[in-house]
Every structure is written in structure tokens, then in C-alpha cells.
Design a protein around this motif. Structure first.
Motif, mmCIF file in Angstrom:
data_model
loop_
_atom_site.group_PDB
_atom_site.id
_atom_site.type_symbol
_atom_site.label_atom_id
_atom_site.label_comp_id
_atom_site.label_asym_id
_atom_site.label_seq_id
_atom_site.Cartn_x
_atom_site.Cartn_y
_atom_site.Cartn_z
ATOM 1 N N ARG A 74 -9.213 0.017 3.225
ATOM 2 C CA ARG A 74 -8.008 -0.174 2.537
ATOM 3 C C ARG A 74 -7.681 1.231 3.596
ATOM 4 O O ARG A 74 -7.975 1.557 4.441
ATOM 5 C CB ARG A 74 -8.304 0.721 1.229
ATOM 6 N N ASP A 75 -6.260 0.250 3.714
ATOM 7 C CA ASP A 75 -5.209 1.008 4.478
ATOM 8 C C ASP A 75 -5.046 2.915 4.648
ATOM 9 O O ASP A 75 -5.351 3.351 5.483
ATOM 10 C CB ASP A 75 -3.550 0.217 4.374
ATOM 11 N N ASP A 76 -5.176 3.246 3.146
ATOM 12 C CA ASP A 76 -5.495 4.326 2.725
ATOM 13 C C ASP A 76 -6.593 5.530 3.266
ATOM 14 O O ASP A 76 -6.414 6.648 3.494
ATOM 15 C CB ASP A 76 -5.748 5.415 1.491
#
Ligand code: PRT
Ligand code: ZN
Length: 279
Positions: free
Chosen positions: A49-51
Motif C-alpha cells: 500500500r502506498d502509505d
């Protein structure tokens, strides 16, 4: 041999361009990566996930990562940013219902703003001495004013279509974002090598190779004009003719202005070519 460990978005807006960039840098990754970890002989790719990407790089689990600048700023990890990558463009903007009378963020004092970027918003409001309440939402922020949980939103915008279809209008922008290349401030030779390749690919994408024949009578004028805008590689008079052959590297974003100017000065046989790598 030590392998370079890289963290990329698993799916979503930055996935494809991140893989394309790495492939342009000499790696051979499929666009259809199903696993969460993919290994080649010189690379381990973590698909996240980019986060989660900034945390992986900050903790040293990955050496480098590609993620939106907005994610890095929200997580207050600006010290990891090495370079902008020229894709994933968007801006973090304030928007209000189309019929509302709010014209600027100052008008949102005492109001409620929904956002998926609460830290950036809080910092911005404090810097501008505006006292609004912040309602944190992780996604579909644009719905908030319509269902009465906020007066305004602060969210990412690219085409503006989502705002429009939710009856919202943009009133102010906090900052412009794009994908960034991140790594620890101190990095080793493997990271340095990838960084070098990324810069060469970016430089190539940002420029074109232009060849043409210039009439000798306008040559000085043409060279004077190009000199300010381009890198001139080669100027060779063509024997027994009134023409000179010229080769230049031109910033891609002004190529049409340059072609117009050359045509005006009677240049001919203009050829524009893409550049693969530019070191
Ligand atoms: O699953 P994961 O957590 O990895 O992905 P995500 O859903 O958090 O992110 P994703 O894939 O939507 O976006 C990844 C990154 O792309 C963001 O962090 C930004 O850096 C960048 N980016 C570029 C965008 C947009 N453009 C964008 N338009 N991220 C989100 N949007 C959303 C925006 O939030 C809004 O809902 O798209 C909508 C607006 O789009 P327009 O075109 O209608 O204006
Ligand atoms: Zn995300």
C-alpha cells in the motif's frame, strides 16, 4: 551479490509508471506482478500500500521507494525525498459546494473541513492562523459536504472531474504533488547507481533530439535563438550549398515553439527524435 530492495505501490495510480520507470532503468519487471515480493537476480521488489512505503524505507527494510509526495509530507518524512519523478501529478486543494459563498480558505474559519491529509491540513491552517475543525476520512472525501459532515474538503485533485460530479468547486491549493524517489539521506553504491539511471531516463524523457538544415543567411539568427533554449551539439556547413546542418537537444515542452521559430526562419528537413537515455 547484494540486492537492491525497492518498495513500490502494489496497485493504484503509481504502480504502472513506477514499473515502467524501473524497466527503462534496465530492470525486467512484469506489469502484472501478483506476489507481494518479487525477486530478480539484482532486485527485490516489495509491493505495498502506498502509505506503507515511507515506513519501509525509513526503517531500512527497503533501500528505496516510489511514492506520492503528498504521502511523504503527510507522514512528515520529507528528509527521505531525493528527486521528483515527473508522473502522478496532482494537487492538494480546498473545495466547497458550488453554490457556497466561500471564496478562500480564510472563509472556512470556524467551519469543518474533511480530509485524508489531516497533518498537512492542520499545519497549513496553523500557519495561516485559521481555526477550523478537521474531520479525517481515508477515502471518498468528496462525499463529505453532500452528506452534511463537513462544510468543505481538502483533497487530491487531478482532472477535477470528481469535484465537478460531486457538485464541488476548487478554491485554493496547498501544494502540487507528484511521484518522488525516496531513500535514506546516506545511501550506498547500489542506490546511487539506480539514482544515476533514473536521472538519465528522466533527462531523456524531458528532452528531444532535433536535426535540421538552416539557410546560411539566417544561421546566426537561428543559433542565437537556440543558444538560449537548447544544448547545441553540432553545426556543420554543407559543402557547396547555402545550407548548414544543425543538431540540438531541445526541452520537450517547448519543441513546438522552436519548430515554429525555425520554420519562420526558413529551416527545412526538421526531424524530432525521442532520446532513450541522456547522461
Ligand atoms: O491502495 P493504496 O493505499 O496503495 O492506494 P491509494 O488509494 O491510497 O492511492 P491511489 O492509488 O489512489 O493514489 C496513489 C497516489 O497517486 C497518490 O498518493 C497521489 O500521489 C497520486 N495521485 C495523482 C492521486 C490522484 N492523482 C488523484 N486524482 N491520488 C488520488 N487521486 C484521487 C483523489 O483523491 C480524488 O478522489 O482521485 C480523485 C480525483 O481525481 P480527478 O481526476 O477526478 O480530479
Ligand atoms: Zn494509500
Amino acid at each position: 551479490m547484494n540486492k537492491l530492495k525497492i518498495a513500490l505501490q502494489k496497485a493504484g495510480r503509481l504502480h504502472e509508471e513506477s514499473i515502467n520507470l524501473l524497466n527503462a532503468c534496465g530492470f525486467k519487471l512484469s506489469l502484472d506482478l501478483k506476489q507481494l515480493k518479487v525477486s530478480t537476480f539484482n532486485l527485490d521488489v516489495f509491493l505495498l500500500r502506498d502509505d506503507d512505503i515511507p515506513g519501509f524505507v525509513q526503517k531500512g527494510i527497503a533501500d528505496v521507494g516510489i511514492v506520492g509526495k503528498n504521502v511523504i509530507l503527510e507522514q512528515e518524512m520529507d528528509f527521505l525525498i531525493r528527486d521528483n519523478l515527473g508522473f502522478g501529478y496532482c494537487k492538494l486543494s480546498f473545495a466547497v459546494p458550488k453554490e457556497s459563498l466561500y471564496k478562500s480558505v480564510k472563509d472556512l474559519s470556524g467551519k469543518c473541513i474533511a480530509t485524508s491529509h489531516p497533518k498537512i491540513l492542520d499545519k497549513f491552517l496553523k500557519e495561516h492562523n485559521i481555526k477550523s475543525s478537521i474531520h479525517k476520512i481515508s477515502g471518498s472525501v468528496e462525499i463529505a459536504p453532500n452528506i452534511g459532515i463537513a462544510d468543505a474538503i481538502c483533497d487530491l485533485v487531478s482532472s477535477g472531474r470528481t469535484l465537478d460530479s460531486n457538485n464541488l468547486k476548487e478554491i485554493e491549493t496547498i501544494f502540487s504533488s507528484e511521484a518522488v524517489f525516496i531513500c535514506q539521506p546516506k545511501y550506498d553504491i547500489l542506490v546511487d547507481n539506480l539514482f544515476f539511471r533514473i536521472r538519465a531516463v528522466k533527462r531523456a524523457r524531458d528532452n528531444n533530439y532535433l536535426l535540421f538544415n538552416a539557410p546560411n543567411k539566417n544561421l546566426d539568427k537561428i543559433i542565437y535563438y537556440l543558444h538560449k533554449l537548447c544544448q547545441i551539439l553540432h553545426i556543420r556547413p554543407i559543402a557547396d550549398s547555402a545550407w548548414t546542418y544543425v543538431k540540438v537537444i531541445v526541452p520537450a515542452f517547448i519543441i513546438w515553439n522552436i519548430l515554429d521559430e525555425l520554420k519562420k526562419n526558413s529551416a527545412k528537413d526538421l526531424v524530432v527524435l525521442p532520446i532513450k537515455k541522456f547522461v
